[in-house]
Design an enzyme around this catalytic site. Structure first.
Site, PDB file in Angstrom:
ATOM      1  N   LYS A  99      -7.618 -11.894  -4.883  1.00 17.47           N
ATOM      2  CA  LYS A  99      -6.819 -10.675  -5.062  1.00 17.47           C
ATOM      3  C   LYS A  99      -5.668 -11.067  -5.970  1.00 17.47           C
ATOM      4  O   LYS A  99      -4.734 -11.749  -5.550  1.00 17.47           O
ATOM      5  CB  LYS A  99      -6.283 -10.186  -3.715  1.00 17.47           C
ATOM      6  CG  LYS A  99      -5.358  -8.988  -3.862  1.00 17.47           C
ATOM      7  CD  LYS A  99      -4.730  -8.537  -2.547  1.00 17.47           C
ATOM      8  CE  LYS A  99      -3.626  -7.523  -2.829  1.00 17.47           C
ATOM      9  NZ  LYS A  99      -2.877  -7.155  -1.627  1.00 17.47           N
ATOM     10  N   GLY A 114       4.019  -1.853   1.426  1.00 13.19           N
ATOM     11  CA  GLY A 114       4.819  -1.776   2.638  1.00 13.19           C
ATOM     12  C   GLY A 114       5.624  -0.506   2.797  1.00 13.19           C
ATOM     13  O   GLY A 114       6.304  -0.308   3.803  1.00 13.19           O
ATOM     14  N   ALA A 163      -2.278  -0.956  -1.105  1.00 12.02           N
ATOM     15  CA  ALA A 163      -0.820  -0.890  -0.981  1.00 12.02           C
ATOM     16  C   ALA A 163      -0.299   0.531  -0.817  1.00 12.02           C
ATOM     17  O   ALA A 163      -0.749   1.461  -1.485  1.00 12.02           O
ATOM     18  CB  ALA A 163      -0.104  -1.528  -2.176  1.00 12.02           C
ATOM     19  N   ASN A 179      -2.005  -3.594   5.087  1.00 13.70           N
ATOM     20  CA  ASN A 179      -1.524  -4.645   5.969  1.00 13.70           C
ATOM     21  C   ASN A 179      -0.398  -4.130   6.868  1.00 13.70           C
ATOM     22  O   ASN A 179      -0.557  -4.019   8.070  1.00 13.70           O
ATOM     23  CB  ASN A 179      -1.026  -5.843   5.119  1.00 13.70           C
ATOM     24  CG  ASN A 179      -0.634  -7.044   5.955  1.00 13.70           C
ATOM     25  OD1 ASN A 179      -0.372  -6.954   7.136  1.00 13.70           O
ATOM     26  ND2 ASN A 179      -0.593  -8.199   5.342  1.00 13.70           N
TER      27      ASN A 179
END
Lengths: 257, 66, 257, 66, 257, 257, 66, 66
Positions: C96, C157, C184, C206
Site C-alpha cells: 500500500k 482518520g 481513508a 482503520n
C-alpha cells in the site's frame, strides 16, 4: 432487536409485499432476508375468487407477523373502517395507519392522522402511524396512545433516502424511549444503515426491494445493512473531525531520507 | 329484489342480509371483511345487517401491501 | 469478491490494524469480521525486543493476507526503501503505497506517488496506491503498472465519509475494469455501503473500527454493510425520482367514504 | 570502534558489517529488515554491507498499521 | 476587492466571453455587470478576415482587462506556445493556464500544469493556473512562482457548483494570503456567494451567464451575489447551531393564557 | 418584487429587528439595506416608561411597513389576543402568526396554527403564517384564508439554512401563485439566494443579521444576495449536468503539438 | 514554390518567410500571433523566420473564451 | 381598593375600570394595547372594562421582534 407494543421482533427490516415480479419472488425475498414483519393490505374480492385466501396461506406458511396498512385512505372514516376490516381479516390489532394528504407526495395528512389514531387507539388498536418528521405531530400521536412512530424519510417509492436528517435526529433525541421506524423513501441499503446509525429502531420499505433487478438479493442486502447500522449505533462510532489523524503510529518510524 | 352495489358494481339480489348476500354471490372462503355504506360490519353481525336498495357493500380480502 | 493482482480476496473490507485498545481486541475484530486482508507497517526494533516477532505470529495465527503500507513517508526515497524492507519482512510483493504530501490532511503527494509507483512497479511490486480522486493521476498510475487504485474518501482518520461523490463516480465509470478501493476517511458502515453501491470493489479503513467504543462489533458491522452494498450494486437498485409512487396497488381499493 | 547511528541513537561498535552489528546488538529473531543510509540492504547482503563512521543504520520489524 | 499580481480589480466576478447568443448580449452583460476582467482566447484567423480585430475593438471599447486562456491545450508545449501567442496579441503577461487532462471532465492535468507553469513563470508570465482542489499541487504551483490559484468547483460548464467544499476550505485555510479564485462549475449566484463566504477572493465563470435565458440579467445577478458573499465573509457571519434560539426576546412577554 | 395581500413590497428581504447590538445599528441596518418590511413584537410596558413610544417613533422615522409577530405564543388564545393587541398598537392588520409547538426547535404547532389562522382570517387579519414545509398544512392554511405562506428553512436562529430543499421545492411547485417566504434558519446570504433561485418570493430573517459581527454590512449583503437570487430565477439558469462542456469553442483551435 | 500548411490547410506559396506569407495571404490587420511548427514566432522575428516545405504555420487572433 | 395583577405584579388600585387604571399607573403615551384576563380589550372599551379582584391586566407596547 426492536420491540413494538411489547412484542419482540426478530428483524428490524419491516418489508412491504407489493410490486414484486411474482409471488414466488416475494416469498423467496421474505425467507432469504429472514423478515419477521411484513406489511399487507386489503382489496375487493369477487365471489368465487380465492386470491385473498392464497395470499393468506402464504403468510401462514411463512410464519411472519403482519402489519396491515390503510394505504390510499384519504379520510379518517376510510382509514378507520379499513383498519377495522383488517383487524378481522388478519387477526391482529396492529395497524400501519396511513391517512394520505396529497396524491403526488403520498404524504401523511397530519390532521386526519391524529384524529384517526385517536379513534383507533381508543378502539384497542396498536397503531403504527405513518407520519412526517414533525416533532409536534409526533408528540400528539404519543399523547393519544401511539407507542410507535413511523416518520417518512422521503416520499413513498421515491428512493431519495432521508431528506431531512436534522429533523429525524431531533425526533430521535426528543423521544429516546419510543420505538421509531423510518418508513418510506428508502432507496438503498446505505440509506437504511444511516437511519439505524442515527438510532432508529427499524426501517420499513417496499419499492426498493420489490422493484430492484434482483429483489431476493436486495432484501438480504437490506437485512445486512440494517443489522450493520444497528450494531454501529450500539458500538459507539467515532466522531467526524476536520483534521486527519494518522492511523499508523508515527513514533518509531525509520528515518530513511 | 334489491338493487345495490357490491364492490362498486350494480347488482340485484334476493338476499336480505349481508351474510346471505355473500353466500349467494359465491364467496367460498371466509378470509373476508365487510363494510356496509362505509361502516365496518363484523363477521358475526352480517346476518343482522339487513340490506336496503342503494346500499354500498364492500367485501375485501388480503392482498400484498407496502 | 474482489480480485487484486489475480488473487481472490474473501472480504471486501480491508482492515487496518493500528490504534486498537489491545492486541486481543484487534485479533477478535479480525476474526469476528472474517477479514482476509489487513494492513500492516514497520517500525524500529531494538535488539532484544520481540515486539515485531509477536505481531508476526499473530498474523500467522490468523492466516490473513497482509498489505504493508509506507505510512508517514513524505519522499519517494523513503517510500521505496520502506516498501523494499516490507517485502522482505512480510514476504509479500503487495504494498500500500503512501507518499504523503501534507501533515494536516495526510493526503497523497501525487507527484511523489507516481514516481514511487513507477520505481516499485518496475521492481516487481504489486502496488496499491493510496491516491486522490484525480482522474488524470489515476490514469498515470494505471499506465505505469498499477492494477489497483485506492482513492481517498476524505482525510485519514477524519470519519467524514465520501467528500466528493461525483469525482469517485467519475473514476468508477472511467475505469470499469480496474479494482477500486475507497481508502481513508470512512467513518460509519453507511459510508462503506455507499461506496460499494457506487460500484467500488472494496473499502479500506482503520480508525472507524479501532477507535469505536466496541471495535469487535464495529468490525462485524462494516463487513455486513460492505456485503450489503456490494449485493445492492449487483442487484440493480431503483432509481431516485421526484414524485411518490404508491407501493400498495390502488386498483381494487374498497370505496368507504 | 566505529561511531554510528542505530535507529537514530549514537552507538559505538566493533562490528564491521551489518550482520555483525545485528548480532552484537542482541537481535534474537530475524523478522527484521535493514537499511543503511536510507538504502535497503537485503538480508543476504548484510554481511557484505561494511559499516563506516557516521553511518545511519535502520532496523525495523512488523507493527500494526493502517 | 481582489488584487492579482499587484493589480487591483474592481469586480470579483471574472467573466468568460464565450457561448453568448450574440456579441451585443456579451457586451451588454459585461457593461451591466460592471465586469473588470474578462477571459479571452485565440483561434485561427484566415487572411482577409477581421473577426479577431472586431473582438479586439470591443475589448478596447469596454476598457476591461483581459485574461487570455490556453483552453483545450492538452500538452505543455501547446499551452506554452498558446500563452506566448496570447501575450503578444493581447498585450498582457497575465495568462489563465489550462492544461487539460481529460476530455470528459475537462479537468486539469496537474503534472502538465506544474511543468507549464514553471516554464511560463520563468518567462515572465503572471500565471493564473486552473487547477484542482489538491493542496499539494497548490503548494507546488506557489513554489514555482504562481501568485494566484484557481481551483475548480466542478467540471467546466456542468453547473454543479462546489463539489468538494471541505477541500476548498482546506485550501483557503492553508494559504490565507494567496488570492484564490473558484474557476469552473459554478451554476447559480448562490454557488458564487457560497465561494465568497468561504473566503475566496473571486469567482470565474462563463457558461452560467452565457447560456442562461437572460445573460445580461444573470451577469448582474452574479455581480450582486459575489459582492454579497464577500461582504458576508468580512462581516463575520453567525455560526450554525443545532438548537433554535428565539430572535424575539422572551423577557417581558405578556401572559395571556 | 413581492406582493402580499395586494401590497407591493420594495425589498424581498423582510428583516427582524431583535437582538441588534444597539438601536442605532438596527436603524442603520434597515436604512442601508433599504428594507421595506420589518418584523416587530409587543412586550409589557410599565407606567411612566417610554420604551414602546421610542421604538414606534423609530419605525415612523424609517417609514417602513411593520409585520407584528406573535412570538413565543404556545396557545391559540395567546396568539389570537397578541395579534389583536398588535393590530391596535401597530395600526396594521398584517400579522406574522407564530404558534410555537416546542421550545427547543421553536417550530410551529401546525394544529394550533391552523386554528389561530382560521380565527384571525375571519376577524379580518391578513395572516402571514410561520409554518413548516408540510404541503398538507399549507393547503389548509390557504383554504382558510391565508394568502401568504412562510415555511421555515430550519430552526429559528440556527443558521442552518434550508434543511429540506426537496420539500420546499415541492411547496413551490404546488402553489405557483401563492407568495412564499422562507422564514427562519437562514444563516448566510448564499442560503437566501438559494431560496430565491428556487422561486421563493421573499426571505425573512433576523439573527443572521443582528448577531453578525457587522450587522449593517450583513444586512446589505442579504439585500444583494436576495436580489441576485430573484434575478437568477427570472433569468432561467442553466441546468446541472454530469459531463463537462467546454466554454471556449474548440473549433478553430490552433494545432501546436 | 513551397508547399506548407497554413492553419491546417495545404497551400503553395512563393513567400520565403513568415512576414511575406502573411502579406501574400491577405492578412490586413495585425492583431495576430504566429507559430511555426508549434513554436511561437514573435512579431519582430517573422521576417527572419524562413519557410520550408512541410512547415506548419499557425496564425491566430482574438476570440471569445471562457 | 381592588387587588389585581398588572403585568404579572400584584397591585392594589382604586381604579374601577381599565382606562382609570392606566391613568393612575402613570402611562403617559398611548402606543399601548391591553388585555384583561387574557382577552383583548379595545382602546375604546377600556372605560367600560370594569375591574374585579384577582383580574389579570396586561399592558403592552412596541418592541423589536424577529
Amino acid at each position: 432487536m426492536p420491540e413494538f407494543y411489547n412484542e419482540h421482533v426478530q428483524n428490524a427490516l419491516l418489508l412491504g409485499t407489493a410490486r414484486y415480479p411474482s409471488p414466488t419472488i416475494l416469498e423467496d425475498a421474505i425467507r432469504s432476508a429472514e423478515v419477521d414483519v411484513i406489511t399487507v393490505s386489503l382489496r375487493r374480492e369477487s365471489g368465487g375468487s380465492n386470491a385473498g385466501q392464497h395470499f393468506w396461506e402464504m403468510i401462514k406458511r411463512l410464519g411472519v407477523r403482519v402489519l396491515p396498512n390503510t394505504a390510499s385512505c384519504y379520510s379518517v372514516k376510510e382509514a378507520v373502517t379499513t383498519a377495522q376490516m383488517a383487524r378481522e381479516v388478519f387477526e391482529t390489532d396492529w395497524v400501519k395507519l396511513e391517512v394520505i394528504g396529497n396524491p403526488d407526495t403520498l404524504q401523511p395528512d397530519v390532521f386526519g392522522l391524529v384524529e384517526a389514531a385517536r379513534i383507533l387507539c381508543a378502539d384497542g388498536f396498536r397503531v403504527f402511524p405513518y407520519t412526517t418528521e414533525d416533532l409536534v405531530v409526533a408528540d400528539r400521536l404519543l399523547q393519544i396512545g401511539c407507542e410507535v412512530l413511523m416518520p417518512w424519510g422521503s416520499p413513498i417509492g421515491s428512493g431519495q433516502g432521508i431528506n431531512n436528517e436534522f429533523a429525524l435526529r431531533t425526533l430521535r433525541s426528543h423521544f429516546p424511549d419510543v420505538p421509531l421506524v423510518v418508513d418510506a423513501g428508502i432507496g438503498r441499503p446505505s440509506h437504511a444503515a444511516q437511519a439505524m446509525e442515527m438510532g432508529f429502531d427499524a426501517v420499513l420499505l417496499n419499492t426498493a426491494v420489490a422493484r430492484a433487478g434482483d429483489p431476493v438479493s436486495m432484501a438480504k442486502a437490506f437485512t445486512e445493512a440494517i443489522s450493520a447500522g444497528r450494531s454501529a449505533f450500539l458500538a459507539n462510532p467515532i466522531e467526524q473531525n476536520d483534521m486527519a489523524e494518522p492511523s499508523t503510529p508515527v513514533l518509531g518510524k525509520a528515518f530513511l531520507s | 329484489m334489491i338493487d345495490l352495489y357490491l364492490n362498486g358494481e350494480a347488482i340485484s339480489t334476493d338476499a336480505e342480509n349481508l351474510a346471505a348476500l355473500l353466500q349467494d354471490c359465491g364467496y367460498e372462503h371466509d378470509r373476508l371483511a365487510t363494510a356496509l355504506n362505509g361502516i365496518f360490519v363484523h363477521r358475526e353481525s352480517r346476518t343482522s345487517a339487513r340490506l336496503s336498495p342503494g346500499d354500498r357493500v364492500e367485501v375485501v380480502s388480503p392482498i400484498e401491501g407496502g
